[in-house]
Motif scaffolding. Structure first.
Motif, short mmCIF file in Angstrom:
data_model
loop_
_atom_site.label_atom_id
_atom_site.label_comp_id
_atom_site.label_asym_id
_atom_site.label_seq_id
_atom_site.Cartn_x
_atom_site.Cartn_y
_atom_site.Cartn_z
N THR A 360 0.84 -1.19 0.00
CA THR A 360 0.00 0.00 0.00
C THR A 360 0.88 1.24 0.00
O THR A 360 1.86 1.31 0.72
CB THR A 360 -0.92 0.06 1.23
OG1 THR A 360 -0.20 -0.47 2.32
CG2 THR A 360 -2.19 -0.69 0.99
N VAL A 361 0.50 2.18 -0.84
CA VAL A 361 1.17 3.46 -0.88
C VAL A 361 0.23 4.46 -0.23
O VAL A 361 -0.95 4.53 -0.57
CB VAL A 361 1.49 3.86 -2.34
CG1 VAL A 361 2.00 5.27 -2.39
CG2 VAL A 361 2.51 2.91 -2.91
N VAL A 362 0.78 5.22 0.74
CA VAL A 362 -0.06 6.16 1.48
C VAL A 362 -0.28 7.41 0.62
O VAL A 362 0.64 7.86 -0.06
CB VAL A 362 0.63 6.57 2.78
CG1 VAL A 362 -0.36 7.25 3.71
CG2 VAL A 362 1.25 5.36 3.44
N SER A 363 -1.49 7.94 0.68
CA SER A 363 -1.74 9.20 0.00
C SER A 363 -1.45 10.32 0.98
O SER A 363 -1.84 10.26 2.13
CB SER A 363 -3.21 9.29 -0.44
OG SER A 363 -3.40 8.56 -1.61
N PRO A 364 -0.73 11.35 0.53
CA PRO A 364 -0.51 12.49 1.43
C PRO A 364 -1.84 13.18 1.74
O PRO A 364 -2.81 13.04 0.98
CB PRO A 364 0.42 13.40 0.63
CG PRO A 364 0.28 12.97 -0.77
CD PRO A 364 -0.06 11.52 -0.75
#
Lengths: 534, 380
Positions: A360-364
Motif C-alpha cells: 500500500t502506498v499512502v496518500s498524502p
C-alpha cells in the motif's frame, strides 16, 4: 435496598469529598464539580435540568461530559466520589480518566463504578443539546457539519433556539442549512410555505421529507412538494451526469497516462513493447520505495518520486533497448515476443525481491478527501490530481516532441532513417533517448497509479492491453489521438457501467474497439502521406 | 473424389511427414506397452499419471501445430489462439457436465451443480443439446470455427494485418476471459466446469480411459499434422505462403487473399478447438484461465522455440517447453517465470528460426559446406 445503599454511599462520598477535596485537587474546579454533582440525582427531570445547565455553562469539558453521559460512560466512583469517563467498557477492569481534570487514572474495577443512568427522554434531549452545542463551535466547517446533521432531526422543542441561531449566524451556508432543517420540521407539521425553502436542495433528508409530504392528504401541500421534488430530480440528474463525466475523465486520464509512453515507443518508433506495463509497475514501486525511505512524509516522498520514477523506468527502458530491442529492428512480431519475455522476468523479479503481495502506498493529506461542489456532487481529490497530472505530462511530452532538438531528431529518424543519418543525426542515440523517454513516462504513470490502486507485481499487466487499445484506437504515431482516445474510452466505459456492470462495460468497449478497427484500421487520426506507409 | 484423395495422400509421400508419423506412432506404442506390460515398480514402468501428462502435452502440441499453420504459413501472429482452444474445451466440458446427471453434489438430474448453487431453475438455451455426444463434438469444431469465421471475416476484409491483428486477437481473448469469468454467462464463472465423471460411458478416473485419451490425443495430433501438411503442400498452401511473404503482390496477381486467409484461419481455429476438447477430460477442469492472454502468448513461444513454418518444430517446441514447465514448477516454481521470460528473449534474439532452423542449418552445413541458402520468410 438499592436507594438506601446509594443514599448511604452518596452521603459517605460527600463526607469523604468534603474532607479530601481541598487537599487532593491542586486547582479545584468547583463549578465543574457542582455541575456534575447535579447530574447524580435520582429524578430524571432534575437530571434534565442539570444537562441544560451544563450546556449553558460554557465549561470547556461540557461537550465531553455530555457525550460520555449519552454513551453511558460517565460514571462515579463508589467510594472516592470522583467523576470519571470510562474509555473502554470491556472486561472487568476499565481504563478511566478523571472527568474534571482529564487526568489518566489507569484501570478501575467495574464494581467500584456507578453509572449515571439516562432514559429515552433524556437521551433525546442530550442528542439535541449536543447538536446545538456544535452549532456554537468556532470553526465554520464544524458548524456546517453540525447543521447538516440536523436535517430531518429537528424536534419541535428545538425550533425556538434554532431560530435564534439563524439570526446570529455569520456563515451563509450554515444559515441555509439551518433554515432547511427548520423547514423540514415545519413541513412535517403540514406547512406549505416550508416547501419553498427546501426546493433545489439535494440532501437526502430533504428529499425524503418532501416525498413524504407529496403523499400527504393535503392536496396543496402534495402538489407543491411534488413540484419541488421534480426540480430536485432534474438537478440530481445533471449532477449524476457531471459525476459520470468526472469518473470517466478520471479513468480516461489513467488510460492516457498508461498509453502515452506507449504512443512514443510504439507509435513513433514502431517498437512493440509488451514490457511497458512493467515499466509502469516499476514507477509505482519507486513511489512505494520512496515512502519507505522517508517514513512519515508521504507528501515529500510522492513529489520526489516523480523524478525518481521517471529515472528508474527510463534506465530500465535503456537496458531493455540495448539488450533486446536493438537486435530486433524491423521485426515487430519478434520484438513483441521478446519484450513479453522481459515483462515476465520483471514481474517475477519484483515477486522474488520484494513480495508477491500488494503494497500500500499512502496518500498524502493534501490529496485525500474530496472537493465538495454541492450536496449531490463531490470530486475526490486524488483523481483530480491524477487528471491534472496526466494533462501536464501530455503537455510536456508535446513540448518535447514539437519544440526541442530531440523531438525534431526523433521525427526525422522516424520519417526517414537513412536520410536523417546522412544529415548527421546519430540515429542509434535517438533510438535510445526516445525509448528512454517513453519508458520514463510509463514510470510517471506508475507514480500516479500508486495513488489510485494497489501496487503489486500484476499492476502493469492490467493496463497493457488497455494501453495498446488506446494507442491503436487513437491512431498510431499520433499523440493527440492517444489523448482523445484515452479520455473518450474512459467516458464511454463509465457511461456504460451503470446499466451493463463494470465487467460487461469493459467487454463492450473491447468489442467496440475491435469493430472500430475493422472500419478504420488506422485509428481515429490516421497518419497521412509518407509516414503512413511505414 | 480421386482429386481429393491425391490431395490428402500427398503428405504421406514426404520424407519429413513419414519420419514424424513414424516417431509419433512408435512413441505412442512404446508408452502404451510400458504402461500396460511392464509391472508397476519396475524402473521402465510408465505410470498412468505420466501417461495423462503426456496426453496433455500432445493436446498442447496439436494446438501448437494449429498456430504454426497460421503463423508459419500465413504470416498471421495470433495472440488469441488460446480462445479457440478454450472454446473447444468448454464445448467438451459442457458435454461432460451433462454426463454427470444426478451424481453431482446437489443431485439435480439436469442442472449442473453451479447452476443449482446460483438458484437457476432451468438450463440456459445454449446448454441444450450438450447431453448428446455428437452435438457436443460438433460444437467442439463449430464454436471456435464460427468465432474465427466472424472475426476473420471482419479483420481480413478490412485488411487488418501484422501487429494490429496480433493486438486485436489478444484483445479478443482478453474480452472472452472477462466474459467467462462472469457467473451470469452460465459457464461456471471463475470455477469453470469440473467434477467430471465419464466420457461416452467410460469412467474418466479409470486407467484404461486415461490411456485411451492419451492415444486419442496422439492420433488427433497425427491427423492434424497430416491435414496441415496437406493444406501447406496444396496450391492453396502455396498461395497462403505467398500472402505471408508479399501480401500486396499476391493480391495484385489476382488471388483473393482474404479468402485464403479466412480459410486457413478457420481450419486452424477448429484444430485448436479439438486440442482443447482433448485437453479438458485429461486435466479434469476447464476454467476461464485458458482464455488468459498469457497462455496464448505462451503457445506462440512453443512454436517460436520449435521453429515456425515447419509444423514438426511446433510439436517439438510444445513438448520441450511443457516438459520444462512441469519440471520447473515442481522443483523451483519461483524460477519458472524467469526461465520462460528468458526463453522468449533468447529464442527471438538468438534463434529466430527455432530448433528446427538450427537443425536445418546444421544439415545444410554438412551437405554443402558453407554455402548460405537464402533465408525465406524469416522476418514478418
Amino acid at each position: 435496598m438499592r436507594t438506601i445503599r446509594s443514599l448511604v454511599q452518596g452521603l459517605l462520598c460527600l463526607i469523604v469529598v468534603s474532607l479530601a477535596a481541598p487537599a487532593a485537587l491542586a486547582a479545584p474546579d468547583d463549578d465543574g464539580r457542582a455541575l456534575l454533582e447535579a447530574l447524580d440525582v435520582d429524578s430524571y427531570a432534575a437530571k434534565g435540568e442539570a444537562v441544560t445547565a451544563i450546556a449553558d455553562s460554557g465549561h470547556p469539558q461540557s461537550r465531553a461530559w455530555l457525550e460520555a453521559l449519552l454513551d453511558g460512560k460517565l460514571q462515579r466512583q463508589d467510594d472516592g466520589g470522583r467523576f470519571v469517563v470510562v474509555l473502554a467498557n470491556r472486561g472487568r477492569h476499565w481504563p478511566v480518566r478523571d472527568a474534571l481534570t482529564d487526568e489518566d487514572l489507569g484501570e478501575m474495577s467495574r464494581r467500584d463504578l456507578d453509572r449515571i443512568g439516562i432514559n429515552n427522554a433524556l437521551r433525546g434531549q442530550l442528542q439535541n443539546t449536543l447538536a446545538l452545542l456544535d452549532l456554537h463551535a468556532p470553526a465554520v466547517s464544524a458548524r456546517r457539519e453540525a447543521a447538516r446533521d440536523l436535517l430531518g432531526e429537528v424536534s419541535p422543542s428545538m425550533v425556538e433556539p434554532l431560530n435564534g441561531l439563524v439570526e446570529n449566524e455569520a456563515d451563509d451556508e450554515v444559515r441555509r442549512l439551518l433554515t432547511q432543517a427548520i423547514a423540514i420540521q415545519r413541513l412535517e407539521q403540514g406547512d406549505v410555505g416550508a416547501v419553498e425553502a427546501l426546493s433545489g436542495s439535494l440532501n437526502t433528508s430533504v428529499r425524503s421529507a418532501l416525498s413524504a409530504a407529496a403523499r400527504s392528504d393535503d392536496a396543496a401541500l402534495a402538489k407543491a412538494a411534488t413540484e419541488a421534488l421534480a426540480g430536485i430530480e432534474q438537478k440530481q440528474k445533471l449532477n449524476d451526469g457531471i459525476q459520470t463525466l468526472y469518473f470517466g475523465l478520471s479513468l480516461g486520464s489513467v488510460l492516457v497516462l498508461a498509453a502515452i509512453g506507449l504512443a512514443i515507443t510504439f507509435g513513433v518508433m514502431g517498437v512493440i513493447n509488451m514490457a511497458h506495463g512493467e515499466l509502469i509497475m516499476l514507477g509505482a514501486y519507486t513511489t512505494w520505495g520512496m515512502q519507505q525511505l522517508l517514513p512519515g512524509q508521504p507528501g515529500l516522498a510522492l513529489v520526489l518520486s516523480i523524478p525518481a520514477g521517471f529515472l528508474v523506468a527510463a534506465l530500465a527502458g535503456i537496458v531493455i533497448e540495448r539488450s533486446v530491442i536493438q537486435f530486433l529492428k524491423g521485426r515487430p512480431l519478434e520484438t513483441l515476443l521478446a519484450t513479453f519475455g522481459v515483462s515476465l522476468i520483471l514481474q517475477q523479479l519484483v515477486r522474488t525481491l520484494i513480495s508477491p503481495l500488494n503494497r500500500t502506498v499512502v496518500s498524502p493529506e493534501w490529496m485525500s478527501g474530496s472537493l465538495m461542489i454541492n450536496e449531490g456532487l463531490s470530486l475526490t481529490l486524488n483523481r483530480l490530481f491524477v487528471l491534472g497530472f496526466a494533462l501536464l505530462v501530455f503537455a510536456g511530452l508535446m513540448l518535447v516532441m514539437r519544440r526541442t532538438r530531440l523531438g525534431l531528431e526523433v521525427r526525422a529518424v522516424t520519417q526517414n532513417r537513412a536520410m536523417a543519418r546522412s544529415m548527421g543525426i546519430r540515429a542509434t542515440r535517438v533510438d535510445i533517448l526516445t525509448f528512454a523517454l517513453g519508458s520514463g513516462v510509463a514510470g510517471l504513470a506508475g507514480v500516479a497509479l500508486s495513488q489510485l490502486t494497489n501496487v503489486g507485481p500484476n499492476l502493469g499487466q492490467n493496463y497493457i492491453i488497455d494501453s495498446f487499445m488506446v494507442v491503436v484506437f487513437g491512431g498510431v504515431g499520433n499523440l493527440w489521438g492517444t489523448l482523445v482516445a484515452g479520455l473518450s474510452l474512459g467516458v464511454i466505459n463509465q457511461v456504460l457501467e451503470p446499466w451493463a456492470g463494470a465487467v460487461l462495460a469493459k467487454i463492450l468497449v473491447l468489442v467496440f474497439i475491435i469493430l472500430f478497427i475493422q472500419k478504420r484500421p488506422r485509428g481515429l487520426f490516421p497518419q497521412k502521406g509518407r509516414a503512413a506507409e511505414g | 473424389m480421386l482429386a481429393s484423395r491425391s490431395w490428402l495422400s500427398r503428405p504421406f509421400r514426404e520424407r519429413s511427414t513419414q519420419i514424424f508419423l513414424g516417431v509419433l506412432l512408435a512413441a505412442l506404442a512404446v508408452v502404451t506397452l510400458l504402461n500396460l506390460i511392464v509391472p508397476a515398480g519396475h524402473p521402465l514402468h510408465v505410470s498412468t499419471y505420466t501417461v495423462t501428462l503426456l496426453g496433455k502435452y500432445l493436446s498442447f502440441a496439436l494446438l501448437a501445430v494449429a498456430l504454426d499453420l497460421v503463423w508459419g504459413y500465413l504470416g498471421i501472429l495470433s495472440l488469441g489462439h488460446g480462445a479457440f482452444f478454450a472454446l473447444g474445451g468448454y464445448a467438451m466440458g459442457m458435454y461432460l457436465m451433462r454426463q454427470i446427471g444426478d451424481r453431482g453434489v446437489y443431485g439435480d438430474p439436469v442442472l449442473p451443480d453451479f447452476m443449482v448453487f446460483l438458484d437457476w431453475d432451468s438450463l440456459p438455451w445454449y446448454w441444450h443439446g450438450f447431453d448428446m455426444a455428437w452435438f457436443a463434438f460438433l460444437m467442439v469444431l463449430l464454436a471456435p470455427g464460427l468465432l474465427a469465421l466472424v472475426f476473420g471475416f471482419l479483420a481480413f476484409r478490412s485488411r487488418v494485418t501484422g501487429v494490429y491483428l496480433s493486438i486485436i486477437t489478444q484483445a479478443l481473448t482478453f474480452a472472452l476471459m472477462l466474459a467467462f469469468f462472469r457467473n451470469e454467462m452460465g459457464f461456471g464463472g471463475n470455477n469453470g466446469l469440473t467434477d467430471f465423471k465419464e466420457l461416452l460411458g467410460f469412467d474418466l478416473r479409470s486407467d484404461a480411459t486415461r490411456l485411451g485419451l492419451f492415444l486419442a490425443s496422439g492420433v488427433a495430433l497425427a491427423l492434424g499434422y497430416v491435414l496441415c501438411r496437406a493444406i501447406v503442400a496444396s496450391k492453396l498452401g502455396r498461395v497462403s505462403v505467398a500472402c505471408r511473404d508479399a501480401e500486396a503482390r499476391t493480391r495484385f496477381i489476382g488471388y483473393r487473399v482474404e479468402r485464403v486467409q479466412l480459410f486457413v484461419f478457420v481450419v486452424s481455429a477448429m484444430l485448436a478447438g479439438v486440442a482443447g476438447a482433448l485437453y479438458v477430460p485429461q486435466v479434469g477442469i476447464i476454467n476461464p484461465g485458458e482464455f488468459s492472454p498469457i497462455f496464448s502468448i505462451e503457445v506462440v513461444l512453443w512454436v517460436a522455440l520449435g521453429g515456425r513454418g515447419t509444423l514438426y518444430g511446433a510439436v517439438i517446441g510444445a513438448l520441450v517447453v511443457n516438459y520444462a514447465k512441469t519440471v520447473f514448477t515442481g522443483v523451483m516454481p519461483e524460477a519458472w517465470l524467469f526461465a520462460l521470460g528468458g526463453l522468449f528473449v533468447v529464442v527471438t534474439v538468438l534463434l529466430p528460426k527455432g530448433v528446427a532452423g538450427l537443425l536445418a542449418s546444421l544439415r545444410r552445413r554438412r551437405d554443402d559446406g558453407a554455402v548460405e541458402t537464402p533465408a525465406q520468410g524469416a522476418s514478418s
